[in-house]
Design a protein around this motif. Structure first.
Motif, PDB file in Angstrom:
ATOM      1  N   ALA A   1      -7.319  12.802  -1.231  1.00 28.99           N
ATOM      2  CA  ALA A   1      -7.578  12.470  -2.618  1.00 28.99           C
ATOM      3  C   ALA A   1      -7.760  10.974  -2.771  1.00 28.99           C
ATOM      4  O   ALA A   1      -7.094  10.310  -3.527  1.00 28.99           O
ATOM      5  CB  ALA A   1      -6.440  12.950  -3.503  1.00 28.99           C
ATOM      6  N   ILE A   2      -8.696  10.420  -2.055  1.00 31.66           N
ATOM      7  CA  ILE A   2      -8.950   8.989  -2.125  1.00 31.66           C
ATOM      8  C   ILE A   2      -9.797   8.716  -3.358  1.00 31.66           C
ATOM      9  O   ILE A   2     -10.718   9.446  -3.661  1.00 31.66           O
ATOM     10  CB  ILE A   2      -9.730   8.513  -0.888  1.00 31.66           C
ATOM     11  CG1 ILE A   2      -9.022   8.992   0.361  1.00 31.66           C
ATOM     12  CG2 ILE A   2      -9.878   7.027  -0.884  1.00 31.66           C
ATOM     13  CD1 ILE A   2      -9.833   8.793   1.579  1.00 31.66           C
ATOM     14  N   ALA A   3      -9.498   7.653  -4.069  1.00 34.86           N
ATOM     15  CA  ALA A   3     -10.309   7.317  -5.226  1.00 34.86           C
ATOM     16  C   ALA A   3     -11.669   6.849  -4.772  1.00 34.86           C
ATOM     17  O   ALA A   3     -11.805   6.160  -3.779  1.00 34.86           O
ATOM     18  CB  ALA A   3      -9.631   6.204  -6.024  1.00 34.86           C
ATOM     19  N   LEU A   4     -12.705   7.223  -5.514  1.00 34.02           N
ATOM     20  CA  LEU A   4     -14.045   6.779  -5.184  1.00 34.02           C
ATOM     21  C   LEU A   4     -14.188   5.360  -5.665  1.00 34.02           C
ATOM     22  O   LEU A   4     -14.602   5.081  -6.770  1.00 34.02           O
ATOM     23  CB  LEU A   4     -15.079   7.693  -5.835  1.00 34.02           C
ATOM     24  CG  LEU A   4     -16.539   7.325  -5.551  1.00 34.02           C
ATOM     25  CD1 LEU A   4     -16.728   7.042  -4.078  1.00 34.02           C
ATOM     26  CD2 LEU A   4     -17.461   8.405  -6.001  1.00 34.02           C
ATOM     27  N   GLY A   5     -13.785   4.432  -4.805  1.00 36.61           N
ATOM     28  CA  GLY A   5     -13.862   3.026  -5.142  1.00 36.61           C
ATOM     29  C   GLY A   5     -15.283   2.529  -5.067  1.00 36.61           C
ATOM     30  O   GLY A   5     -16.160   3.197  -4.555  1.00 36.61           O
TER      31      GLY A   5
ATOM     32  N   LYS B   1     -11.630  -0.133   3.112  1.00 30.16           N
ATOM     33  CA  LYS B   1     -12.460  -0.897   4.057  1.00 30.16           C
ATOM     34  C   LYS B   1     -11.662  -2.036   4.686  1.00 30.16           C
ATOM     35  O   LYS B   1     -11.808  -2.312   5.884  1.00 30.16           O
ATOM     36  CB  LYS B   1     -13.699  -1.444   3.345  1.00 30.16           C
ATOM     37  CG  LYS B   1     -14.739  -0.380   3.031  1.00 30.16           C
ATOM     38  CD  LYS B   1     -16.088  -0.983   2.692  1.00 30.16           C
ATOM     39  CE  LYS B   1     -16.052  -1.748   1.403  1.00 30.16           C
ATOM     40  NZ  LYS B   1     -17.389  -2.263   1.034  1.00 30.16           N
ATOM     41  N   ALA B   2     -10.817  -2.687   3.896  1.00 28.24           N
ATOM     42  CA  ALA B   2      -9.967  -3.739   4.456  1.00 28.24           C
ATOM     43  C   ALA B   2      -9.026  -3.160   5.499  1.00 28.24           C
ATOM     44  O   ALA B   2      -8.779  -3.772   6.549  1.00 28.24           O
ATOM     45  CB  ALA B   2      -9.176  -4.417   3.338  1.00 28.24           C
TER      46      ALA B   2
ATOM     47  N   ASN C   1      -2.923  14.905  -6.116  1.00 28.12           N
ATOM     48  CA  ASN C   1      -3.387  13.536  -5.917  1.00 28.12           C
ATOM     49  C   ASN C   1      -2.738  12.993  -4.649  1.00 28.12           C
ATOM     50  O   ASN C   1      -1.577  12.579  -4.655  1.00 28.12           O
ATOM     51  CB  ASN C   1      -3.020  12.670  -7.120  1.00 28.12           C
ATOM     52  CG  ASN C   1      -3.644  11.290  -7.039  1.00 28.12           C
ATOM     53  OD1 ASN C   1      -3.609  10.654  -5.997  1.00 28.12           O
ATOM     54  ND2 ASN C   1      -4.194  10.831  -8.144  1.00 28.12           N
ATOM     55  N   LEU C   2      -3.480  13.002  -3.568  1.00 31.88           N
ATOM     56  CA  LEU C   2      -2.894  12.674  -2.277  1.00 31.88           C
ATOM     57  C   LEU C   2      -2.523  11.207  -2.157  1.00 31.88           C
ATOM     58  O   LEU C   2      -1.559  10.857  -1.480  1.00 31.88           O
ATOM     59  CB  LEU C   2      -3.838  13.073  -1.143  1.00 31.88           C
ATOM     60  CG  LEU C   2      -3.224  13.025   0.257  1.00 31.88           C
ATOM     61  CD1 LEU C   2      -2.015  13.914   0.375  1.00 31.88           C
ATOM     62  CD2 LEU C   2      -4.243  13.390   1.304  1.00 31.88           C
ATOM     63  N   GLU C   3      -3.269  10.322  -2.817  1.00 27.63           N
ATOM     64  CA  GLU C   3      -2.886   8.904  -2.754  1.00 27.63           C
ATOM     65  C   GLU C   3      -1.481   8.699  -3.318  1.00 27.63           C
ATOM     66  O   GLU C   3      -0.672   7.957  -2.770  1.00 27.63           O
ATOM     67  CB  GLU C   3      -3.867   8.035  -3.540  1.00 27.63           C
ATOM     68  CG  GLU C   3      -5.281   8.058  -3.031  1.00 27.63           C
ATOM     69  CD  GLU C   3      -6.154   8.895  -3.935  1.00 27.63           C
ATOM     70  OE1 GLU C   3      -5.726  10.023  -4.303  1.00 27.63           O
ATOM     71  OE2 GLU C   3      -7.261   8.456  -4.273  1.00 27.63           O
ATOM     72  N   LEU C   4      -1.199   9.373  -4.442  1.00 25.93           N
ATOM     73  CA  LEU C   4       0.130   9.251  -5.031  1.00 25.93           C
ATOM     74  C   LEU C   4       1.192   9.842  -4.118  1.00 25.93           C
ATOM     75  O   LEU C   4       2.299   9.314  -4.015  1.00 25.93           O
ATOM     76  CB  LEU C   4       0.163   9.950  -6.393  1.00 25.93           C
ATOM     77  CG  LEU C   4      -0.703   9.325  -7.497  1.00 25.93           C
ATOM     78  CD1 LEU C   4      -0.595  10.146  -8.777  1.00 25.93           C
ATOM     79  CD2 LEU C   4      -0.325   7.871  -7.754  1.00 25.93           C
ATOM     80  N   VAL C   5       0.856  10.939  -3.445  1.00 28.71           N
ATOM     81  CA  VAL C   5       1.804  11.564  -2.530  1.00 28.71           C
ATOM     82  C   VAL C   5       2.097  10.644  -1.350  1.00 28.71           C
ATOM     83  O   VAL C   5       3.254  10.463  -0.949  1.00 28.71           O
ATOM     84  CB  VAL C   5       1.264  12.923  -2.037  1.00 28.71           C
ATOM     85  CG1 VAL C   5       2.152  13.493  -0.943  1.00 28.71           C
ATOM     86  CG2 VAL C   5       1.163  13.905  -3.203  1.00 28.71           C
TER      87      VAL C   5
ATOM     88  N   PRO D   1      -3.904   2.769   1.830  1.00 29.61           N
ATOM     89  CA  PRO D   1      -5.211   2.605   2.472  1.00 29.61           C
ATOM     90  C   PRO D   1      -5.154   2.647   3.995  1.00 29.61           C
ATOM     91  O   PRO D   1      -6.081   3.137   4.638  1.00 29.61           O
ATOM     92  CB  PRO D   1      -5.676   1.219   1.987  1.00 29.61           C
ATOM     93  CG  PRO D   1      -4.943   0.995   0.716  1.00 29.61           C
ATOM     94  CD  PRO D   1      -3.609   1.643   0.918  1.00 29.61           C
ATOM     95  N   MET D   2      -4.053   2.151   4.584  1.00 30.33           N
ATOM     96  CA  MET D   2      -3.949   2.182   6.044  1.00 30.33           C
ATOM     97  C   MET D   2      -3.869   3.610   6.562  1.00 30.33           C
ATOM     98  O   MET D   2      -4.470   3.954   7.591  1.00 30.33           O
ATOM     99  CB  MET D   2      -2.729   1.378   6.497  1.00 30.33           C
ATOM    100  CG  MET D   2      -2.879  -0.125   6.381  1.00 30.33           C
ATOM    101  SD  MET D   2      -4.117  -0.826   7.520  1.00 30.33           S
ATOM    102  CE  MET D   2      -3.178  -0.847   9.057  1.00 30.33           C
ATOM    103  N   VAL D   3      -3.133   4.477   5.867  1.00 36.94           N
ATOM    104  CA  VAL D   3      -3.059   5.878   6.269  1.00 36.94           C
ATOM    105  C   VAL D   3      -4.434   6.537   6.152  1.00 36.94           C
ATOM    106  O   VAL D   3      -4.891   7.241   7.064  1.00 36.94           O
ATOM    107  CB  VAL D   3      -2.023   6.633   5.411  1.00 36.94           C
ATOM    108  CG1 VAL D   3      -2.134   8.142   5.629  1.00 36.94           C
ATOM    109  CG2 VAL D   3      -0.610   6.162   5.747  1.00 36.94           C
ATOM    110  N   LEU D   4      -5.116   6.304   5.024  1.00 37.35           N
ATOM    111  CA  LEU D   4      -6.423   6.914   4.811  1.00 37.35           C
ATOM    112  C   LEU D   4      -7.452   6.404   5.818  1.00 37.35           C
ATOM    113  O   LEU D   4      -8.278   7.166   6.323  1.00 37.35           O
ATOM    114  CB  LEU D   4      -6.892   6.633   3.385  1.00 37.35           C
ATOM    115  CG  LEU D   4      -5.987   7.198   2.276  1.00 37.35           C
ATOM    116  CD1 LEU D   4      -6.459   6.705   0.917  1.00 37.35           C
ATOM    117  CD2 LEU D   4      -5.946   8.704   2.320  1.00 37.35           C
ATOM    118  N   ALA D   5      -7.393   5.113   6.124  1.00 38.84           N
ATOM    119  CA  ALA D   5      -8.343   4.541   7.076  1.00 38.84           C
ATOM    120  C   ALA D   5      -8.117   5.088   8.478  1.00 38.84           C
ATOM    121  O   ALA D   5      -9.080   5.397   9.198  1.00 38.84           O
ATOM    122  CB  ALA D   5      -8.217   3.014   7.077  1.00 38.84           C
TER     123      ALA D   5
END
Length: 495
Positions: free
Chosen positions: A3-7, A160-161, A271-275, A317-321
């Motif tokens: 559930a990453i936000a579409l930045g 991306k960072a 919402n996976l980011e919140l989780v 973001p590090m987990v998602l990346a």
């Protein structure tokens, strides 16, 4: 399944990657105009969804695509306007995609029925070690509730960072985590699969939490490959059995992690980011922040994002990346090592410890680091320095079964390993050590480390629940907490 936000191109990143704007004062007029476009695009997107629900799919696609395209353009312009809050666009985009179909890969350019993305059919990432091997890959590349992942990763600045960090200073950590995971995959992945969660998420969390080091212990006492605190571990079935802390068991910790994620997904409306943020900073704290933000329940909502600790803002973001790189290394000029993680086991023909087996196996088929970490990960319940008796089964990668028979049941290598293992390091008496110590414990309790001791066994002997209690008392640094025979340790009063 993320559930990453579409930045967008101008969304906020971590501080070290932030792009400074001009030194002039805020341009309130331009910012207000861009915010108005955000509101208009949101209404147009919602109107497109209404058209889709009434069966007018062709016009719905036109409206949705136009809204998203204009919102991307507005966000890009926001990044160049002093005082414009890019985070509002990130949260806005995130909210829209939660309402229905998502980005460009969900839409057919000709107005026909949407076709699956290349990732979903397994066609993309042919060079990836996962691209053709995992039938569940299609599910992994789609976000929760149908939101697409690829477009999001490409545009989200915090992610991306994080990608850059994994590909530069943390690349060795990423490669080590991947190697460790491949040998444990047969134990960990089935637990996630049964829970209906994507494997890439499991890898992303493990890479960030421990790097795949099963015996990792943080300064706060979080332990195991997925770093459970003791109380949280107990809540999800990780206790202490016969002196073994089950947080160190890779299979059980993966099962507990999957249960936690699914529990919190229900609480945070998928919402996976919140989780992920709650996993790092605590679900109670995250719930309070979400409650204060009202209906804008997005990790990227400025009211939530800005209130989080720097650690959590970087952790998510590090987990998602890491998860994205796990699926598509070829897109980032990254090559993961080819590793056969097929499981095997050996039955000891003569007494041996994990340390002795490591010396005997040498670097056969593992030319960089040897086998100590792998053997420890696969046998977390065994003290690596304690000799196991004849007949004990030891889990090993399948390739080592023949190596054991060839090199470790007799001859020079097991003899050398035994000789090294039996070496005794002279230790001064506890009295003399205590006299020379400049930091005696408050109650005078101390312990001289013996050969074969680990911090966990010492903690148990002293009545402490976690190795971190002893580590903290002696200033030992995470995650390895190095000790050596003859070392004098202070023993805290753990009751």
């Amino acid at each position: 399944m993320f559930a990453i936000a579409l930045g967008l191109c101008g969304c906020a990143g971590t501080p070290q990657h932030a792009k400074p704007k001009t030194t002039a004062g805020p341009d309130d007029a331009q910012s207000a105009a861009l915010y108005a476009r955000l509101d208009q695009d949101a209404k147009r997107y919602e109107g497109g969804l209404d058209l889709a629900r009434t069966g007018n799919s062709a016009q719905a696609q036109v409206e949705i695509k136009a809204a998203l395209d204009d919102l991307r353009d507005a966000a890009t312009r926001c990044s160049a306007v002093n005082g414009c809050d890019s985070q509002r666009f990130v949260a806005g985009f995130d909210g829209l995609l939660r309402q229905g179909v998502g980005g460009r890969s969900d839409q057919s350019s000709e107005g026909d029925t949407a076709s699956p993305t290349p990732e979903a059919t397994g066609e993309a990432g042919v060079d990836s070690p996962l691209g053709t091997a995992l039938p569940e890959l299609g599910r992994s590349v789609t976000l929760l509730k149908g939101r697409e992942l690829g477009d999001i990763i490409a545009m989200n600045d915090p992610v991306k960072a994080a990608l850059e960090e994994w590909l530069t200073q943390y690349r060795p950590n990423l490669m080590t985590a991947y190697e460790n995971y491949q040998y444990m995959r047969y134990r960990m992945w089935p637990e996630y699969q049964k829970a209906g969660l994507p494997e890439a998420l499991l890898f992303g969390m493990m890479a960030k939490e421990s790097g795949g080091k099963v015996h990792a212990v943080s300064r706060s006492g979080a332990s195991g490959p997925l770093q459970f605190m003791y109380a949280t571990g107990l809540r999800f079935g990780l206790g202490t059995v016969n002196g073994f802390d089950q947080r160190f068991d890779p299979q059980m910790s993966a099962r507990a992690n999957a249960a936690y994620v699914n529990e919190q997904l229900a609480i945070f409306n998928n919402n996976l980011e919140l989780v992920i943020g709650a996993y790092n900073g605590g679900e109670g704290a995250m719930l309070r922040r979400v409650g204060k933000a009202g209906g804008q329940q997005s990790f990227w909502n400025p009211d939530i994002y800005a209130s989080l600790s720097q650690e959590t803002r970087e952790y998510v973001p590090m987990v998602l990346a890491a998860a994205w790189l796990f699926m598509h290394p070829e897109r980032y000029n990254l090559v993961f090592p080819k590793i056969s993680g097929r499981p095997g086991s050996i039955t000891l023909k003569q007494p041996a410890s994990i340390a002795e087996l490591t010396v005997c196996f040498g670097q056969d088929a593992n030319q960089r680091d040897g086998w100590f970490r792998t053997l420890r990960n696969l046998n977390p319940q065994l003290d690596p320095q304690a000799q196991q008796s004849i007949g004990v089964q030891v889990a090993v990668p399948q390739r080592l079964e023949k190596v054991y028979v060839r090199d470790c049941t007799g001859g020079r290598w097991p003899q050398l390993a035994s000789e090294l293992h039996a070496a005794a390091v002279p230790a001064p008496s506890p009295v003399s050590l205590a006299r020379s110590s400049t930091t005696p414990s408050r109650k005078g309790k101390s312990y001289v480390v013996r050969k074969g001791d680990t911090l966990s066994t010492i903690a148990r002997k002293s009545g402490c629940r976690d190795a971190s209690d002893v580590a903290k008392a002696n200033g030992l640094r995470a995650p390895h907490y190095p000790i050596k025979p003859g070392q004098l340790l202070k023993l805290p009063d753990c009751g």
